[in-house]
Design a protein around this motif. Structure first.
Motif, PDB file in Angstrom:
ATOM      1  N   GLN A  32       0.827  -1.198   0.000  1.00  0.00           N
ATOM      2  CA  GLN A  32       0.000   0.000   0.000  1.00  0.00           C
ATOM      3  C   GLN A  32       0.869   1.258   0.000  1.00  0.00           C
ATOM      4  OE1 GLN A  32      -2.448   2.566   3.123  1.00  0.00           O
ATOM      5  NE2 GLN A  32      -0.453   1.780   3.358  1.00  0.00           N
ATOM      6  N   ASP A  33       1.892   1.261   0.839  1.00  0.00           N
ATOM      7  CA  ASP A  33       2.788   2.412   0.916  1.00  0.00           C
ATOM      8  C   ASP A  33       3.507   2.641  -0.404  1.00  0.00           C
ATOM      9  OD1 ASP A  33       4.152   4.530   2.406  1.00  0.00           O
ATOM     10  OD2 ASP A  33       5.922   3.242   2.233  1.00  0.00           O
ATOM     11  N   LEU A  36       0.844   3.826  -3.132  1.00  0.00           N
ATOM     12  CA  LEU A  36       0.383   5.206  -2.977  1.00  0.00           C
ATOM     13  C   LEU A  36       1.508   6.204  -3.258  1.00  0.00           C
ATOM     14  CD1 LEU A  36      -1.974   4.839   0.095  1.00  0.00           C
ATOM     15  CD2 LEU A  36      -2.593   5.073  -2.318  1.00  0.00           C
ATOM     16  N   LEU A  67     -11.714   1.650  -3.828  1.00  0.00           N
ATOM     17  CA  LEU A  67     -10.589   1.840  -2.921  1.00  0.00           C
ATOM     18  C   LEU A  67     -10.954   2.815  -1.810  1.00  0.00           C
ATOM     19  CD1 LEU A  67      -7.654   1.090  -2.353  1.00  0.00           C
ATOM     20  CD2 LEU A  67      -6.964   2.983  -3.832  1.00  0.00           C
ATOM     21  N   ARG A  68     -11.650   3.894  -2.136  1.00  0.00           N
ATOM     22  CA  ARG A  68     -12.083   4.856  -1.122  1.00  0.00           C
ATOM     23  C   ARG A  68     -13.031   4.211  -0.129  1.00  0.00           C
ATOM     24  NH1 ARG A  68     -16.546   7.265  -0.924  1.00  0.00           N
ATOM     25  NH2 ARG A  68     -16.963   7.109  -3.128  1.00  0.00           N
ATOM     26  N   TYR A  70     -13.137   1.040   0.644  1.00  0.00           N
ATOM     27  CA  TYR A  70     -12.338   0.131   1.463  1.00  0.00           C
ATOM     28  C   TYR A  70     -11.632   0.907   2.569  1.00  0.00           C
ATOM     29  CZ  TYR A  70      -8.455  -2.758   2.967  1.00  0.00           C
ATOM     30  OH  TYR A  70      -7.547  -3.424   3.732  1.00  0.00           O
ATOM     31  N   TYR A  71     -10.992   2.027   2.218  1.00  0.00           N
ATOM     32  CA  TYR A  71     -10.278   2.824   3.224  1.00  0.00           C
ATOM     33  C   TYR A  71     -11.251   3.394   4.256  1.00  0.00           C
ATOM     34  CZ  TYR A  71      -5.556   2.531   1.537  1.00  0.00           C
ATOM     35  OH  TYR A  71      -4.309   2.064   1.227  1.00  0.00           O
ATOM     36  N   ASP A  72     -12.401   3.858   3.821  1.00  0.00           N
ATOM     37  CA  ASP A  72     -13.401   4.356   4.770  1.00  0.00           C
ATOM     38  C   ASP A  72     -13.809   3.247   5.744  1.00  0.00           C
ATOM     39  OD1 ASP A  72     -13.378   6.852   3.617  1.00  0.00           O
ATOM     40  OD2 ASP A  72     -15.250   6.561   2.486  1.00  0.00           O
ATOM     41  N   GLU A  73     -14.019   2.047   5.213  1.00  0.00           N
ATOM     42  CA  GLU A  73     -14.399   0.905   6.040  1.00  0.00           C
ATOM     43  C   GLU A  73     -13.298   0.569   7.049  1.00  0.00           C
ATOM     44  OE1 GLU A  73     -14.937  -3.838   5.270  1.00  0.00           O
ATOM     45  OE2 GLU A  73     -15.787  -2.486   3.770  1.00  0.00           O
ATOM     46  N   MET A  74     -12.042   0.565   6.617  1.00  0.00           N
ATOM     47  CA  MET A  74     -10.927   0.241   7.508  1.00  0.00           C
ATOM     48  C   MET A  74     -10.729   1.327   8.566  1.00  0.00           C
ATOM     49  SD  MET A  74      -9.856  -2.739   6.781  1.00  0.00           S
ATOM     50  CE  MET A  74     -11.541  -3.152   6.338  1.00  0.00           C
ATOM     51  N   PHE A  75     -10.887   2.588   8.184  1.00  0.00           N
ATOM     52  CA  PHE A  75     -10.743   3.676   9.151  1.00  0.00           C
ATOM     53  C   PHE A  75     -11.853   3.615  10.192  1.00  0.00           C
ATOM     54  CE2 PHE A  75      -7.664   5.387   6.278  1.00  0.00           C
ATOM     55  CZ  PHE A  75      -6.817   6.141   7.086  1.00  0.00           C
TER      56      PHE A  75
END
Length: 96
Positions: A32-33, A36, A67-68, A70-75
């Protein structure tokens, strides 16, 4: 290796330390790093692709939305692990 007093200091070039296997989470975070960072560095050249087909743009939009999400879900799921002193202060201010 021995130090000046002839005692072993524990450093040896003959036997490298054992390799600890990485977890799936560690692999994901590294990927991921790297991804991005690459995307950030390629954002300007990509913005010059004004002749891109609409289908390609729509596919990219759908992938970015996934992807957004997914990130919202993980946050949301791991919110407690993502807190810093700065975010705790801002959350306290919002509650007042």
């Amino acid at each position: 290796m021995a130090d000046m007093n002839g005692q072993d200091n524990g450093a040896s070039t003959d036997n490298p330390p054992p390799v600890v296997p990485r977890t799936g989470t560690q692999n994901f975070l590294t990927m991921q790093d790297q991804f991005l960072t690459t995307m950030y560095n390629q954002r300007l050249p990509m913005s010059r692709l004004t002749s891109m087909a609409d289908e390609d743009a729509q596919r990219g939009t759908a992938l970015f939305n996934q992807l957004r999400e997914y990130y919202d879900e993980m946050f949301d799921k791991y919110n407690n692990y993502l807190r810093t002193t700065a975010t705790q202060r801002s959350q306290r201010r919002q509650r007042r």
